[in-house]
Design an enzyme around this catalytic site. Structure first.
Site, PDB file in Angstrom:
ATOM      1  N   PHE A 151       2.326  -4.627  -1.174  1.00 47.50           N
ATOM      2  CA  PHE A 151       3.293  -4.303  -0.121  1.00 47.50           C
ATOM      3  C   PHE A 151       3.681  -2.825  -0.112  1.00 47.50           C
ATOM      4  O   PHE A 151       4.177  -2.324   0.904  1.00 47.50           O
ATOM      5  CB  PHE A 151       4.576  -5.133  -0.315  1.00 47.50           C
ATOM      6  N   LYS A 175      -6.785  -8.915   3.858  1.00 43.27           N
ATOM      7  CA  LYS A 175      -5.541  -9.683   3.723  1.00 43.27           C
ATOM      8  C   LYS A 175      -4.435  -8.725   3.305  1.00 43.27           C
ATOM      9  O   LYS A 175      -4.296  -8.361   2.137  1.00 43.27           O
ATOM     10  CB  LYS A 175      -5.659 -10.797   2.687  1.00 43.27           C
ATOM     11  N   GLU A 178       2.025  -9.993   2.879  1.00 43.01           N
ATOM     12  CA  GLU A 178       2.840 -10.778   3.808  1.00 43.01           C
ATOM     13  C   GLU A 178       4.251 -10.224   3.926  1.00 43.01           C
ATOM     14  O   GLU A 178       5.017 -10.653   4.799  1.00 43.01           O
ATOM     15  CB  GLU A 178       2.879 -12.243   3.363  1.00 43.01           C
ATOM     16  N   SER A 228      -0.454  -6.451  -8.635  1.00 43.81           N
ATOM     17  CA  SER A 228       0.043  -6.660  -9.994  1.00 43.81           C
ATOM     18  C   SER A 228      -1.087  -6.951 -10.967  1.00 43.81           C
ATOM     19  O   SER A 228      -2.148  -7.451 -10.587  1.00 43.81           O
ATOM     20  CB  SER A 228       1.048  -7.812 -10.015  1.00 43.81           C
ATOM     21  N   CYS A 283       2.917   2.416  -7.838  1.00 44.87           N
ATOM     22  CA  CYS A 283       2.175   2.211  -9.082  1.00 44.87           C
ATOM     23  C   CYS A 283       1.916   3.514  -9.798  1.00 44.87           C
ATOM     24  O   CYS A 283       1.557   3.518 -10.981  1.00 44.87           O
ATOM     25  CB  CYS A 283       0.858   1.478  -8.816  1.00 44.87           C
ATOM     26  N   GLU A 383       6.552  -3.194 -16.093  1.00 49.69           N
ATOM     27  CA  GLU A 383       6.618  -2.295 -14.937  1.00 49.69           C
ATOM     28  C   GLU A 383       7.811  -2.726 -14.093  1.00 49.69           C
ATOM     29  O   GLU A 383       7.787  -3.769 -13.433  1.00 49.69           O
ATOM     30  CB  GLU A 383       5.328  -2.365 -14.123  1.00 49.69           C
TER      31      GLU A 383
END
Length: 499
Positions: A151, A175, A178, A228, A283, A383
């Site tokens: 995201f 994909k 969402e 992740s 990240c 994290e």
């Protein structure tokens, strides 16, 4: 405000999903529902893959020059629509508009790199490798590729995937996350407007079931994932078992080493921007600062700088950081702050309970700074993915390098110093894939590959640069000899030698 329903894209058409499972997409500054996204059915995913598989038969034969022209038009359209794309990012993700505009710019770098496909996809030739024998390579597309994105960069991360994949002759199933799909969908619309043919770029939505179906599907030849470590590891093993090529860019715990000879104000300001920009939801954020020697005396300045950063909605252009993406993300970050206190870290600045005037429902957490952090603590091991900075102090550069190298992750690291010798020693001895020297977030420009390492990456080839061309193509080597029409054979050669 009307709530938009996010469609799929299959065979060049925007198609409403028939799924019975939908999720709300929420503005994180207001909790207003701005869109609804479907969790696509298995049959809908199958249709998207079938469309890509059929389109590959013709797209793989489209001349390189034509693919290049599509990419050139695509980059022009993205540049033209940057304000619109940035506004959609801010509305659904929450990052500030200047940060969102910067994200679109980093995505544009990759599309611009894809415009060089006519030279990037060239093979090699050795003339007369043996007597009148030529050997040459062809870099050919794999087939159907797929991408699953996180995201936190809804424009940049898809750009890390499909532009180079389709420029090299593959077709694609994407994909997006969402949580904030609207900007990604607009990006795909611009690609279609640029001339990407029907079936070459398809979009589906969903959660684990859709991701697993993509990883398992026999017609998908390569999968790129950014997200992740837990999900990336599962998908990597699943995709490998299905015989497909896989790259997974995953979690991180990035360190910024600050030497006492560094430019003090530059180092502090860069570090604060890296740690707290996008509310820490990067990240590549530097979530750990290692103060070396006398640089530990800069701690008070660091805290004061963080204290005066502006928290606000993403639409507030002078805000330094916006809200976290969801109430669940806020709860998790505030929970980890509480655990940090319980485990003995010294809380110098607490961002919990952050209130922004006019936005009482926003998912805001202010800059948070912990000192005396040790590797055993949860806030160091995990994290956090929020505006939380861990401060560690050591005496020497050797200790700093050893501390960073002991962490299992290897996404990125930075050092601030005015010593060329120190910088060179650091870049040589540090075991991290991406290094910044007086650069806080060392994400390389797109014509270099993204090279995170160790626990932050699975797969040999990363996105962007030359590695991405290798990832999305397979090498075919041709060994050829052409005889003169009247040439007479000199007899049978039963050895393996070429003569």
């Amino acid at each position: 405000m009307s709530v938009r329903e996010i469609p799929m894209v299959i065979d060049g058409q925007t198609v409403p999903s028939q799924s019975q499972e939908w999720r709300d997409v929420v503005n994180p500054a207001t909790q207003e529902v701005v869109a609804r996204v479907p969790f696509c059915t298995a049959e809908e995913v199958e249709r998207a893959v079938a469309s890509a598989n059929e389109a590959f038969k013709t797209w793989r034969k489209v001349p390189l020059g034509r693919r290049q022209r599509i990419m050139l038009k695509f980059q022009a359209l993205v540049r033209e629509h940057t304000p619109e794309l940035a506004a959609l990012i801010t509305e659904e993700h929450g990052k500030t508009l200047p940060d969102a505009e910067g994200e679109v710019g980093r995505g544009l770098e990759v599309i611009e790199h894809a415009c060089s496909i006519t030279s990037l996809q060239l093979g090699e030739l050795a003339e007369n490798a043996a007597s009148e024998v030529d050997v040459y390579t062809l870099n050919q597309p794999l087939g159907v590729g797929a991408g699953i994105t996180a995201f936190n960069f809804p424009i940049m991360l898809p750009c890390f995937m499909f532009p180079l994949a389709i420029a090299t002759g593959n077709t694609f199933v994407l994909k997006p996350s969402e949580q904030d799909p609207s900007s990604t969908m607009r990006l795909v619309e611009l690609a279609q407007e640029a001339g990407v043919p029907a079936g070459v770029l398809n979009v589906v939505h969903g959660g684990p079931d859709v991701a697993n179906q993509i990883a398992d599907h026999p017609d998908i030849k390569a999968l790129s994932f950014i997200g992740s470590s837990h999900v990336g590891s599962l998908l990597y093993n699943r995709a490998a078992a299905a015989g497909k090529r896989m790259q997974a860019m995953m979690g991180a715990k990035n360190h910024c080493v600050v030497m006492p000879d560094a430019n003090r104000s530059q180092a502090i300001n860069n570090l604060l921007g890296s740690a707290f920009g996008a509310a820490g939801q990067r990240c590549m954020a530097n979530s750990v600062v290692v103060l070396v020697g006398e640089a530990r005396e800069w701690l008070d300045d660091l805290v004061e700088g963080a204290r005066h950063m502006t928290v606000g909605p993403g639409t507030q252009r002078d805000a330094d950081l916006g809200p976290l993406v969801s109430p669940q993300a806020k709860d998790r970050v505030e929970g980890l702050i509480a655990v940090g206190e319980q485990e003995g870290a010294r809380l110098l600045l607490d961002g919990r309970g952050c209130q922004v005037e006019g936005y009482p429902e926003g998912n805001f957490v202010g800059p948070t700074v912990f000192a005396d952090v040790t590797p055993e603590m949860t806030i160091y091991r995990e994290e956090v993915f929020g505006p939380v900075l861990c401060v560690v102090s050591v005496d020497t550069l050797d200790e700093a390098i050893a501390f960073v190298n002991a962490n299992p992750n290897g996404n990125g690291t930075s050092i601030f110093t005015n010593s060329g010798w120190v910088a060179r020693r650091f870049e040589s001895d540090i075991d991290v894939g991406q290094v910044g020297i007086n650069v806080p977030i060392p994400v390389p420009v797109a014509y270099f590959s993204f090279t995170g390492s160790r626990g932050s990456k699975l797969g040999d080839l990363g996105p962007n640069g030359k590695q991405a061309i290798a990832f999305w193509t397979q090498t075919k080597t041709v060994t050829a000899r052409w005889y003169e029409p009247e040439n007479v054979s000199s007899g049978i050669n039963s050895t393996i030698s070429l003569s």
